[in-house]
Design an enzyme around this catalytic site. Structure first.
Site: not given
Lengths: 562, 562
Positions: A20, A31, A52, A310
């Site tokens: 994650a 980006r 998860c 998360a």
């Protein structure tokens, strides 16, 4: 960091660990910098998989393994020009030379690679305690897709399971193993399931688990494992019980994977995770760390915590990328990690349990006693529309100014919604007065004109205003107060607290002379509402009154968890 | 106000109107003052009934009429010692003498009663426009239990219905009449259903209504009604259409019941409601007003509004009681009405539509153009867990500082939850940056590590940071920009915007020379995510880029509502 190095050539960001936090960091880094070289290395076979979802894959709810692969190495390559390499183990960091030693597990070759910025997203490993028999076949942890594959295979031929650990993942596993037809026992060292919750709230969950056939051994440690005659295992619980199990799942928590960081001399925190600042920078100016491997500040108590969640992991990954690429100088909140609230939710056999902020236990651990608590049991929507079910709520708030410190809720519907609203209120520094006047969605099938969140705020605010002085059921043992049960006689007859006299609310005005004036009156009803009405009346007539928060419903929850 | 009058005797509070606001006021007044005389007068046969449940009683979802009686006169009497009198019409106020003239409708007797404090909770009446045929049998409004009883009787023998008005109550009625087996047509003067929403968001609702057989006549006024040969009615719509209807429901809004207030010389506002201050005081120092009869401030635009909502009505009732009984001097928020956000929700054929704060339309009405908008279409939970459905969201926020101004959402699951979180954020003065870093409930069946609320914040914040310059589909007609569709060729082939060239995201890095540099590029994908990735890449290479917010999904919504 500029895209170009001072000496020429492209800047190079190396990220270790691709689930994650690492994957989020890689994507945001691209980006923010089209010209950087970005490498994402993971020693496992997959990046960016949905850990998860693993319990639900074991349970068959998520049928196909591929569904769990959120983003493939090819997607990272094609869409973001990120050099993703799975089965690549970073074995060492040389902070002075700014290099990592990378072991290609497929080719069994080692090479040294340079970095300008290094991000450790090494995660956490499931704890396997060094107990007798821990390495016997049939004992599993669940952290990766290969783990899930092994468990799925073992479950095919199993009829019983023991889950060691009654936290969120342990209980999700228990539910999914029941769905697969296994007889399941959960063994938990604490005296309750879901240790992040306060015990009286966890009691609702225990009750639901038992109703679905899950056997619970609470307050019980595991001392070892041994083979069972005829196949399978026995789990040896403290106290001498031997629990038969074809499959054992260890779900007693995780430990941050800090070996690399430790060897590189990075500062670790008191809880064993990597210590980072608000920009996720470690003690080395060229190394960042994100995700389950770092310690985070609890936003309510200020304490350092290990909190493998998360959402925060994703945010940390994005913040590290911004920090690396020079966005940190701005005032923008997206470049600063504010800490963790501990918002969490779990679905178990149709019951939803959720929490945000501090629990009474975590406040006590932080040495705080400057708070108050309320309990309530509103319906998920208005009673006149069919299908409403109760939401059992507990809200903690500061005695001085009503600032919300935490909330827990359990019920069948609308639970996560109310906790999310409180989570946003906590984030914004809100008080119980803010909950009181929140304007939330209401139509008959969706809530109430006084939403459960409003009611929680009203009960808490009335307490702080002195209109509704509360007592906690935990104070009952030490009190000399007279208990007064204001329910109807038939309700009282079905069960009441020892020592409580029955004066129904409707008859209170004509029964004032039956009540003692030499000590406090503690009022009891079903959930607290009628006792509130009685309080105002009795206060007016000069009685000293408190209400037992949450009424008989909360009394039952305390009794069940005692 | 003290419980005792200066001249002796008990203080007397008279409340006119006993539904939500009036009943709340009465109950809180008693909690604050045991010694006051409190009278609650209503000209109807019931107090404290669940008017929000009436459509569902017509539909049979709420089977028993008694279920709608939230609190009976007996309960008010026994529990709160409140003198409740139904079928008592207050015909006049004498502010100088502080008396009201009360007409007992049962006995047809009139008497004058004194008050120390008077609360007007007279509500609002359904509008019955003076159209030809408006008094024909078979034309109903729905505000009271007797109204519902009449409609239920009429529906028994009806096979078709026309609902005049496509607001929340009109559409709830349409759904419930369909459930009862009627052929239903909704006639709405505006060019969209649910006028409080922006039209492109209302389009999802119209689509769902049509899919369940509801005929819509939008942008169509009603010019009159006439009997139909063989029984029933015809509704004469503008344009000449005659719609057959055995039952007609008028749901074109309500008008505050201000006759009493006007005759007493109280100040009314520009929208026709009673003007009150933050403590719900009217222009007369001994008269308060609460509920649907008053004008309220819109907390976002500051404009005075008529906003008949149950939650705020209840709060106003409690605040008026506090003001009457001298609580107003404290700083406590419970003694001050902060205004209305306009949070609302409606369930229609399995679709949930919810909103909070300002719409683009209400901002335009308030003369504001200093805001931005984003559209997004996230799943109600992660895609890898079965059963996720899209939530179509629109968020409005201030250009200068990102402060959230309003949000609208439509979908099958989790809609009211996200709007409630945004509602709390608006209440606390939150920005899109706060939404970005909200820590909300996440487990696979409940949401996503990046919750829809987080995603809305991220898209909006990226726009404000310049990382994701957005264009609105409404700007498309006037642009000279080159449209670039970055979806896969197969998606493009299934339908695209005229003039858009197709350069899939994955091939963008090698296709840069195909793109013009002399004008802006406006990027299109399915929902906006791939266009975002493309933006960053193209910006880096010096292109001037904007993303069409919400992608083809929002394009479709605009087209459907145009």
């Amino acid at each position: 960091m500029q895209a170009e190095r001072p000496g020429g050539g492209r800047r190079r960001i190396v990220i270790v660990g691709g689930v994650a936090a690492g994957a989020s960091c890689a994507a945001r880094a691209r980006r923010l910098c089209e010209e950087c070289d970005i490498a994402l290395l993971d020693r496992g076979p997959y990046v960016s998989f949905a850990n998860c979802g693993l319990p639900y894959h074991v349970g068959g709810v998520i049928a196909e393994e591929e569904t769990l692969l959120v983003a493939t190495p090819e997607l990272f390559r094609d869409r973001f020009a990120i050099d993703v390499r799975t089965r690549h183990d970073v074995r060492a960091i040389d902070p002075a030379a700014r290099t990592v030693e990378v072991h290609d597990l497929e080719r069994d070759s080692v090479r040294t690679e340079p970095y300008d910025a290094l991000v450790l997203a090494t995660g956490a490993a499931a704890i396997r305690p060094p107990l007798p028999g821990i390495d016997l076949p049939g004992i599993f942890v669940l952290r990766t897709i290969p783990d899930a594959r092994q468990i799925r295979a073992a479950v095919e031929r199993a009829s019983s399971a023991v889950v060691v650990g009654g936290g969120f993942i342990g209980l999700e596993m228990a539910e999914n193993l029941v769905q697969r037809g296994l007889a399941v026992t959960v063994v938990e060292l604490a005296a309750q399931v879901l240790p992040p919750l306060d015990p009286e709230m966890a009691g609702y969950v225990a009750e639901r688990l038992r109703a679905h056939g899950v056997a619970l051994r609470l307050g019980a440690g595991v001392e070892g494992f041994r083979p069972r005659d005829g196949g399978g295992l026995e789990v040896l619980a403290a106290g001498g019980e031997a629990l038969p199990a074809d499959v054992v799942i260890l779900a007693i928590g995780v430990r941050p994977e800090t070996a690399l960081a430790r060897a590189a001399g990075l500062t670790l925190g008191e809880r064993g995770g990597i210590r980072v600042d608000e920009q996720m920078r470690t003690s080395d100016p060229h190394i960042w760390a994100v995700g389950d491997v770092v310690e985070v500040r609890d936003v309510v108590t200020g304490a350092w915590q290990l909190m493998p969640l998360a959402g925060p992991a994703n945010r940390q990954g994005r913040i590290a990328a911004a920090s690396i690429l020079g966005r940190a100088a701005t005032a923008d909140a997206s470049t600063r990690f504010r800490g963790v609230q501990g918002t969490a939710v779990c679905g178990l056999f149709g019951l939803t349990v959720a929490m945000t902020g501090a629990s009474e236990k975590s406040l006590a651990r932080a040495g705080r006693d400057d708070f108050e608590r309320v309990y309530l049991h509103p319906g998920s929507h208005v009673g006149y529309y069919p299908g409403a079910t109760p939401i059992h709520m507990k809200v903690l708030f500061a005695r001085r100014d009503g600032r919300i410190l935490g909330a827990q809720a359990v019920g069948e519907a609308g639970v996560e919604r109310r906790i999310d609203v409180v989570a946003m209120a906590i984030q914004m520094g809100g008080t119980v007065y803010d909950l009181e006047e929140a304007e939330l969605c209401y139509a008959p099938q969706f809530g109430a004109a006084k939403d459960p969140v409003n009611l929680a705020g009203m009960v808490a605010a009335n307490h702080l205003r002195g209109d509704l002085p509360l007592a906690a059921w935990s104070e009952l043992a030490g009190t000399t107060a007279q208990l007064v049960d204001v329910r109807r006689p038939a309700e009282y007859a079905r069960g009441h607290v020892p020592g409580a006299i029955n004066v129904p609310l409707e008859r209170l005005r004509v029964a004032l002379d039956r009540l003692p004036r030499d000590r406090e009156l503690w009022l009891v009803c079903a959930v607290g509402q009628r006792a509130y009405y009685a309080t105002r009346l009795l206060q007016h007539h000069g009685f000293r009154v408190r209400v037992l928060s949450g009424g008989m419903e909360t009394h039952g929850a305390h009794a069940a968890s005692a």
